[in-house]
Scaffold this active site. Sequence first.
Site, PDB file in Angstrom:
ATOM      1  N   TYR A   1      27.503  28.990  43.205  1.00  0.00           N
ATOM      2  CA  TYR A   1      26.658  29.778  42.301  1.00  0.00           C
ATOM      3  C   TYR A   1      26.513  29.078  40.948  1.00  0.00           C
ATOM      4  CZ  TYR A   1      24.890  33.915  39.764  1.00  0.00           C
ATOM      5  OH  TYR A   1      24.140  34.795  39.015  1.00  0.00           O
TER       6      TYR A   1
ATOM      7  N   MET B   1      32.051  35.505  41.271  1.00  0.00           N
ATOM      8  CA  MET B   1      30.979  34.584  41.627  1.00  0.00           C
ATOM      9  C   MET B   1      31.587  33.274  42.133  1.00  0.00           C
ATOM     10  SD  MET B   1      28.795  36.772  40.885  1.00  0.00           S
ATOM     11  CE  MET B   1      27.366  35.888  41.491  1.00  0.00           C
TER      12      MET B   1
ATOM     13  N   GLU C   1      36.887  35.431  33.335  1.00  0.00           N
ATOM     14  CA  GLU C   1      35.878  34.540  32.744  1.00  0.00           C
ATOM     15  C   GLU C   1      36.425  33.731  31.576  1.00  0.00           C
ATOM     16  OE1 GLU C   1      35.243  37.630  33.754  1.00  0.00           O
ATOM     17  OE2 GLU C   1      33.206  37.809  34.559  1.00  0.00           O
TER      18      GLU C   1
ATOM     19  N   GLY D   1      32.803  38.512  38.254  1.00  0.00           N
ATOM     20  CA  GLY D   1      31.539  39.049  38.750  1.00  0.00           C
ATOM     21  C   GLY D   1      31.708  40.196  39.747  1.00  0.00           C
TER      22      GLY D   1
ATOM     23  N   TYR E   1      16.139  69.219  35.901  1.00  0.00           N
ATOM     24  CA  TYR E   1      15.427  70.294  36.616  1.00  0.00           C
ATOM     25  C   TYR E   1      14.419  69.716  37.613  1.00  0.00           C
ATOM     26  CZ  TYR E   1      17.213  74.494  34.341  1.00  0.00           C
ATOM     27  OH  TYR E   1      18.013  75.524  33.941  1.00  0.00           O
TER      28      TYR E   1
HETATM   29  N1  ACO Z   1      34.625  30.443  43.466  1.00  0.00           N
HETATM   30  C1  ACO Z   1      34.684  29.418  44.348  1.00  0.00           C
HETATM   31  N2  ACO Z   1      35.702  29.265  45.197  1.00  0.00           N
HETATM   32  C2  ACO Z   1      36.692  30.173  45.169  1.00  0.00           C
HETATM   33  C3  ACO Z   1      36.689  31.256  44.289  1.00  0.00           C
HETATM   34  C4  ACO Z   1      35.584  31.380  43.405  1.00  0.00           C
HETATM   35  N3  ACO Z   1      35.468  32.406  42.549  1.00  0.00           N
HETATM   36  N4  ACO Z   1      37.820  31.964  44.474  1.00  0.00           N
HETATM   37  C5  ACO Z   1      38.486  31.353  45.467  1.00  0.00           C
HETATM   38  N5  ACO Z   1      37.807  30.264  45.902  1.00  0.00           N
HETATM   39  C6  ACO Z   1      38.161  29.320  46.963  1.00  0.00           C
HETATM   40  C7  ACO Z   1      39.150  28.266  46.505  1.00  0.00           C
HETATM   41  O1  ACO Z   1      38.487  27.229  45.822  1.00  0.00           O
HETATM   42  C8  ACO Z   1      39.741  27.833  47.818  1.00  0.00           C
HETATM   43  O2  ACO Z   1      38.812  26.998  48.458  1.00  0.00           O
HETATM   44  P1  ACO Z   1      39.311  25.737  49.380  1.00  0.00           P
HETATM   45  O3  ACO Z   1      40.180  26.341  50.431  1.00  0.00           O
HETATM   46  O4  ACO Z   1      38.044  25.163  49.905  1.00  0.00           O
HETATM   47  O5  ACO Z   1      40.074  24.837  48.449  1.00  0.00           O
HETATM   48  C9  ACO Z   1      39.794  29.131  48.613  1.00  0.00           C
HETATM   49  O6  ACO Z   1      38.852  30.004  47.985  1.00  0.00           O
HETATM   50  C10 ACO Z   1      41.144  29.792  48.595  1.00  0.00           C
HETATM   51  O7  ACO Z   1      41.544  29.992  47.246  1.00  0.00           O
HETATM   52  P2  ACO Z   1      42.986  29.575  46.683  1.00  0.00           P
HETATM   53  O8  ACO Z   1      42.832  29.369  45.219  1.00  0.00           O
HETATM   54  O9  ACO Z   1      43.558  28.447  47.460  1.00  0.00           O
HETATM   55  O10 ACO Z   1      43.784  30.914  47.023  1.00  0.00           O
HETATM   56  P3  ACO Z   1      45.052  31.533  46.275  1.00  0.00           P
HETATM   57  O11 ACO Z   1      45.514  32.641  47.154  1.00  0.00           O
HETATM   58  O12 ACO Z   1      46.020  30.478  45.895  1.00  0.00           O
HETATM   59  O13 ACO Z   1      44.463  32.154  44.912  1.00  0.00           O
HETATM   60  C11 ACO Z   1      42.845  33.406  43.609  1.00  0.00           C
HETATM   61  C12 ACO Z   1      43.572  33.230  44.967  1.00  0.00           C
HETATM   62  C13 ACO Z   1      43.872  33.878  42.558  1.00  0.00           C
HETATM   63  C14 ACO Z   1      41.781  34.475  43.838  1.00  0.00           C
HETATM   64  C15 ACO Z   1      42.244  32.065  43.172  1.00  0.00           C
HETATM   65  O14 ACO Z   1      41.455  31.531  44.225  1.00  0.00           O
HETATM   66  C16 ACO Z   1      41.357  32.165  41.962  1.00  0.00           C
HETATM   67  O15 ACO Z   1      41.845  32.168  40.840  1.00  0.00           O
HETATM   68  N6  ACO Z   1      40.008  32.254  42.165  1.00  0.00           N
HETATM   69  C17 ACO Z   1      39.062  32.335  41.100  1.00  0.00           C
HETATM   70  C18 ACO Z   1      38.993  33.739  40.537  1.00  0.00           C
HETATM   71  C19 ACO Z   1      37.985  33.751  39.426  1.00  0.00           C
HETATM   72  O16 ACO Z   1      38.312  33.429  38.304  1.00  0.00           O
HETATM   73  N7  ACO Z   1      36.751  34.079  39.776  1.00  0.00           N
HETATM   74  C20 ACO Z   1      35.613  33.914  38.920  1.00  0.00           C
HETATM   75  C21 ACO Z   1      35.493  35.085  38.016  1.00  0.00           C
HETATM   76  S1  ACO Z   1      34.243  34.779  36.793  1.00  0.00           S
HETATM   77  C22 ACO Z   1      32.786  35.164  37.572  1.00  0.00           C
HETATM   78  O17 ACO Z   1      32.772  35.718  38.619  1.00  0.00           O
HETATM   79  C23 ACO Z   1      31.517  34.879  36.836  1.00  0.00           C
HETATM   80  C1  V55 Z   2      28.935  36.551  35.869  1.00  0.00           C
HETATM   81  C2  V55 Z   2      28.363  35.615  35.073  1.00  0.00           C
HETATM   82  C3  V55 Z   2      27.063  35.205  35.318  1.00  0.00           C
HETATM   83  C4  V55 Z   2      26.373  35.751  36.376  1.00  0.00           C
HETATM   84  C5  V55 Z   2      26.959  36.692  37.193  1.00  0.00           C
HETATM   85  O1  V55 Z   2      30.840  36.700  34.555  1.00  0.00           O
HETATM   86  C6  V55 Z   2      28.274  37.080  36.932  1.00  0.00           C
HETATM   87  C7  V55 Z   2      30.297  36.979  35.617  1.00  0.00           C
HETATM   88  C8  V55 Z   2      27.079  33.758  33.466  1.00  0.00           C
HETATM   89  O2  V55 Z   2      26.411  34.284  34.573  1.00  0.00           O
HETATM   90  O3  V55 Z   2      25.109  35.329  36.603  1.00  0.00           O
END
Ligand code: ACO
Ligand code: V55
Length: 294
Positions: free
Chosen positions: A76, A71, A144, A121, A240
Amino acid sequence: MSSTKQPWGNTVDVEFSDDIAFVYFNRPDKKNCMSPTLNREMFATLHALELDDRCKVVVLTGRGAAWSAGMDLKEYFRETDNESDAFKMRIREEAAAWQQIKLRNHAKPTIAMVNGWVFGGAFTPLTSCDLAIASDDATFGLSEINWGILPGGNVTKSVADTMGQRNALYYIMTGETFDGKKAAAMGLVNESVPAKQLGKRVRELAKVLMGKDPVVLRAAKEVFKRVRYMDWETANDYIYAKSDGSQHRSGGEFRHGAMKAFLDDKKLKPGLDTYKKDDGKGSKKAASPKKSGK
Ligand code: ACO
Ligand code: V55
């Protein structure tokens, strides 16, 4: 390969090739993280592909280095923290609508082609795809816990289904990453292959699926996804009903042709080959099981 203009926006792209629709997370500069806009555009894309004859199989993949980094922490989460409760509930619903409902129950077979980063996510759309092939060098993580939330949006439920208790709790609680090979070993993806072979292997798998009766294939995956939550008797009855219903809707032509080819003409071994409408012969190519490189 032809590319369509997307009336629904820029965060998703679609390429049609050999009856496959390659659907791209298309925010490579943001590692394809999922914003509210992307969630809406993904829904519109997948919804449209259900009625698009150029698409017999959906392949979900990412542009650039990521499959999807989860996400969007900015668009978000942070930018909606101060919105109304109704607004927050709406963007959650829009995420679930494509990740957990539209994709999971898609009319066409779906394959996740995992080309790079998969975080948080992103596990929900990953596990909503019927099948998944990863690149050996893909990196997965339930990150997360690393930033102070528990895996929400049904990420926890999706990994309970696909990773097993020991793996799921290990990665939920440590936030450590793992690679494509490890993902295959634990059953989160079907196979992991060297990056160079990813596209070829996915096309080969899509071709196998395209050889089956599409109406029955759809019913087969729907049945699988429903019955695990049913009691034994209800499941038997439901299966079925779906079996009869899908035969009725498909006309049963494939089934009867295959039985004739096997029982009367002795042309087909359905244990080994898929029936082919045109000549009644088995299509060896479509049926031969390919072993993964793991
Ligand atoms: N949300 C918002 N922005 C993001 C996300 C994210 N999940 N992932 C990457 N980006 C953005 C970065 O902020 C950066 O933006 P900018 O260029 O405007 O500064 C751009 O994408 C490039 O990312 P970098 O971090 O510079 O790329 P790098 O190759 O060094 O690292 C990695 C890649 C490891 C994926 C890193 O971006 C990261 O850790 N991202 C977050 C992963 C994460 O924890 N996601 C959330 C999971 S929890 C959930 O989904 C609810
Ligand atoms: C995630 C968390 C959210 C969601 C969608 O951890 C994805 C992933 C806490 O809310 O709305």
